[in-house]
Scaffold this active site. Structure first.
Site, PDB file in Angstrom:
ATOM      1  N   HIS A  18       0.793  -1.149   0.174  1.00 57.83           N
ATOM      2  CA  HIS A  18       0.034  -0.168   0.097  1.00 57.83           C
ATOM      3  C   HIS A  18       0.923   1.499   0.038  1.00 57.83           C
ATOM      4  CE1 HIS A  18      -3.523  -2.450   1.723  1.00 57.83           C
ATOM      5  NE2 HIS A  18      -3.287  -2.580   0.242  1.00 57.83           N
ATOM      6  N   HIS A  41      -7.531  -7.085  -8.644  1.00 57.84           N
ATOM      7  CA  HIS A  41      -7.862  -8.036  -7.817  1.00 57.84           C
ATOM      8  C   HIS A  41      -7.971  -7.197  -6.409  1.00 57.84           C
ATOM      9  CE1 HIS A  41      -5.870 -10.434 -10.740  1.00 57.84           C
ATOM     10  NE2 HIS A  41      -6.137 -11.392  -9.952  1.00 57.84           N
ATOM     11  N   SER A 106      -6.541  -1.867  -1.043  1.00 61.35           N
ATOM     12  CA  SER A 106      -6.137  -1.027  -1.952  1.00 61.35           C
ATOM     13  C   SER A 106      -7.003  -0.088  -2.800  1.00 61.35           C
ATOM     14  CB  SER A 106      -5.234  -1.649  -2.992  1.00 61.35           C
ATOM     15  OG  SER A 106      -6.175  -2.859  -3.491  1.00 61.35           O
ATOM     16  N   GLU A 124     -13.443  -7.481  -9.062  1.00 62.06           N
ATOM     17  CA  GLU A 124     -13.205  -8.434  -7.808  1.00 62.06           C
ATOM     18  C   GLU A 124     -14.041  -9.596  -8.372  1.00 62.06           C
ATOM     19  OE1 GLU A 124     -11.711  -9.275  -4.856  1.00 62.06           O
ATOM     20  OE2 GLU A 124     -12.895 -10.788  -5.087  1.00 62.06           O
ATOM     21  N   ASP A 154     -13.593 -11.134 -13.722  1.00 61.65           N
ATOM     22  CA  ASP A 154     -12.354 -11.562 -13.823  1.00 61.65           C
ATOM     23  C   ASP A 154     -11.456 -10.357 -14.199  1.00 61.65           C
ATOM     24  OD1 ASP A 154     -10.049 -13.644 -13.860  1.00 61.65           O
ATOM     25  OD2 ASP A 154     -10.083 -13.004 -16.143  1.00 61.65           O
ATOM     26  N   GLY A 155     -10.426 -10.144 -13.151  1.00 60.51           N
ATOM     27  CA  GLY A 155      -9.385  -8.932 -13.410  1.00 60.51           C
ATOM     28  C   GLY A 155      -8.723  -8.968 -14.637  1.00 60.51           C
ATOM     29  N   ASP A 175      -2.946  -7.766  -7.835  1.00 62.77           N
ATOM     30  CA  ASP A 175      -2.637  -8.379  -6.780  1.00 62.77           C
ATOM     31  C   ASP A 175      -3.150  -9.553  -6.517  1.00 62.77           C
ATOM     32  OD1 ASP A 175      -1.797  -8.452  -4.080  1.00 62.77           O
ATOM     33  OD2 ASP A 175      -3.421  -7.000  -3.376  1.00 62.77           O
TER      34      ASP A 175
HETATM   35  N1  SAM Z   1      -5.911  -5.764  -3.521  1.00 64.88           N
HETATM   36  C1  SAM Z   1      -6.462  -5.928  -2.353  1.00 64.88           C
HETATM   37  C2  SAM Z   1      -5.938  -4.955  -1.318  1.00 64.88           C
HETATM   38  O1  SAM Z   1      -4.480  -4.684  -1.359  1.00 64.88           O
HETATM   39  O2  SAM Z   1      -6.395  -4.744  -0.541  1.00 64.88           O
HETATM   40  C3  SAM Z   1      -6.400  -7.154  -1.813  1.00 64.88           C
HETATM   41  C4  SAM Z   1      -6.472  -8.330  -2.824  1.00 64.88           C
HETATM   42  S1  SAM Z   1      -6.485 -10.017  -2.343  1.00 64.88           S
HETATM   43  C5  SAM Z   1      -4.725 -10.159  -2.167  1.00 64.88           C
HETATM   44  C6  SAM Z   1      -6.864 -10.786  -3.847  1.00 64.88           C
HETATM   45  C7  SAM Z   1      -8.572 -10.623  -4.288  1.00 64.88           C
HETATM   46  O3  SAM Z   1      -8.539 -10.984  -5.403  1.00 64.88           O
HETATM   47  C8  SAM Z   1      -9.213 -11.683  -3.439  1.00 64.88           C
HETATM   48  O4  SAM Z   1     -10.377 -10.755  -3.056  1.00 64.88           O
HETATM   49  C9  SAM Z   1      -9.736 -12.517  -4.324  1.00 64.88           C
HETATM   50  O5  SAM Z   1     -11.336 -12.890  -4.222  1.00 64.88           O
HETATM   51  C10 SAM Z   1      -9.798 -11.677  -5.574  1.00 64.88           C
HETATM   52  N2  SAM Z   1      -9.662 -12.637  -6.923  1.00 64.88           N
HETATM   53  C11 SAM Z   1      -9.054 -13.749  -7.077  1.00 64.88           C
HETATM   54  N3  SAM Z   1      -8.984 -14.188  -8.585  1.00 64.88           N
HETATM   55  C12 SAM Z   1      -9.543 -13.058  -9.355  1.00 64.88           C
HETATM   56  C13 SAM Z   1      -9.591 -12.700 -10.490  1.00 64.88           C
HETATM   57  N4  SAM Z   1      -9.196 -13.533 -11.524  1.00 64.88           N
HETATM   58  N5  SAM Z   1     -10.006 -11.706 -10.854  1.00 64.88           N
HETATM   59  C14 SAM Z   1     -10.577 -10.621  -9.919  1.00 64.88           C
HETATM   60  N6  SAM Z   1     -10.403 -10.720  -8.620  1.00 64.88           N
HETATM   61  C15 SAM Z   1      -9.876 -12.099  -8.245  1.00 64.88           C
END
Ligand code: SAM
Length: 291
Positions: A18, A41, A106, A124, A154-155, A175
């Site tokens: 962060h 993500h 984030s 997300e 999907d990100g 992330d």
């Molecule tokens: N970036 C956030 C932060 O710093 O506060 C934390 C993110 S966390 C490490 C990863 C997130 O990605 C989870 O909430 C998970 O559900 C989501 N996720 C997993 N695969 C994904 C995808 N293919 N596309 C989007 N989100 C995804």
């Protein structure tokens, strides 16, 4: 089991990531022209460090809680990105009515730092978490002034559709939870496709450091074929080969802003020491040092 960021919110890796994110945003805001920020993500956006998940893992104790304690007696010259992160955290907690246990993810940190000219898209995959994130963005007390769109999906796919941004300026945070065996291929493909569409974008990928040697090999594979400058900034709080699991936090940055390496070489060691780290930090170019 599905990954839940609420177990890890505010841990040393979150803090490192962060701070780096806010430093990137601040560097892009040196120019008046707005930009698009994409968080592929995104997570839920706001976490309760007094909640059951957080208390069970206790990870924030060695992260944000420790940093806040160390910040009561800061070094003479505290790195600007650390200072900015502490200020952003204090402001958000104050806006939430003085909560000492709130921890922004984030998307909330980024949205709070944005100007009206900037835009954010948060992706997300879990619908429930995307809804929670939308509720956070809609909270009037948090004073999010910028244009924000939350997408449940999907990100990697969304990223493809969003590039190039109309502003021709952009920052992307990737992330992932690293629980999918296919993640390496997905990241490498996402980089190739994103750089084909938008070669001047700034891309930041968070990665865990367990064994340094494995991490270095992984970084070499992920960046193979990239022509743009790629920087890696890393902080290990335990020796990179110790068996504790997560020893360090890294951020790979494609097209890093000017002097980002020099700044990171100053604030990372401070952060390491403030967190009581027992290893060290590293700033190294993986591809083409920016001239
Ligand atoms: N970036 C956030 C932060 O710093 O506060 C934390 C993110 S966390 C490490 C990863 C997130 O990605 C989870 O909430 C998970 O559900 C989501 N996720 C997993 N695969 C994904 C995808 N293919 N596309 C989007 N989100 C995804």
């Amino acid at each position: 089991m599905q990954y839940r960021h609420s177990f890890h919110a505010g841990n040393f890796a979150d803090v490192h990531k962060h701070i780096a994110l806010l430093a990137l945003i601040s560097a892009l805001q040196k120019k008046a022209k707005g930009f698009l920020f994409v968080d592929t993500h995104a997570g839920e956006g706001l976490y309760d460090l007094a909640g059951a998940d957080s208390r069970r893992s206790n990870e924030s104790e060695a992260g944000v809680t420790r940093l806040l304690a160390a910040a009561r007696q800061p070094p003479d010259v505290l790195g600007a990105p650390i200072e900015e992160y502490l200020r952003a955290l204090a402001t958000l907690r104050q806006r939430l009515g003085g909560s000492a246990h709130a921890y922004p993810g984030s998307p909330l940190l980024a949205a709070s730092a944005m100007r009206e000219a900037d835009q954010c898209v948060f992706v997300e995959t879990l619908a429930q978490q995307a809804r929670a994130l939308q509720r956070v963005m809609d909270q009037p007390a948090l004073l999010v002034r910028t244009a924000v769109r939350v997408v449940s999906g999907d990100g990697y796919q969304q990223l493809k559709a969003l590039l190039p941004p109309p502003q021709r300026r952009g920052l992307v945070l990737i992330d992932p939870p690293y629980e999918n065996p296919d993640e390496e291929r997905q990241i490498a493909t996402a980089f190739t496709e994103a750089l084909t569409r938008f070669e001047t974008g700034v891309y930041a990928l968070w990665y865990p450091i367990k064994k340094q040697h494995d991490t270095d090999l992984w970084l070499a594979r992920i960046t193979r074929g990239i022509q743009q400058p790629v920087l890696a900034i890393e902080m290990c709080v335990t020796e990179p080969d110790s068996a504790v699991g997560l020893n360090g936090s890294g951020m790979l940055i494609i097209n890093p802003p000017w002097q980002f390496d020099v700044d990171a070489a100053q604030w990372q060691p401070q952060l390491h020491d403030m967190l009581g780290g027992k290893s060290g930090t590293r700033v190294h170019w993986l591809v083409n040092e920016a001239g």
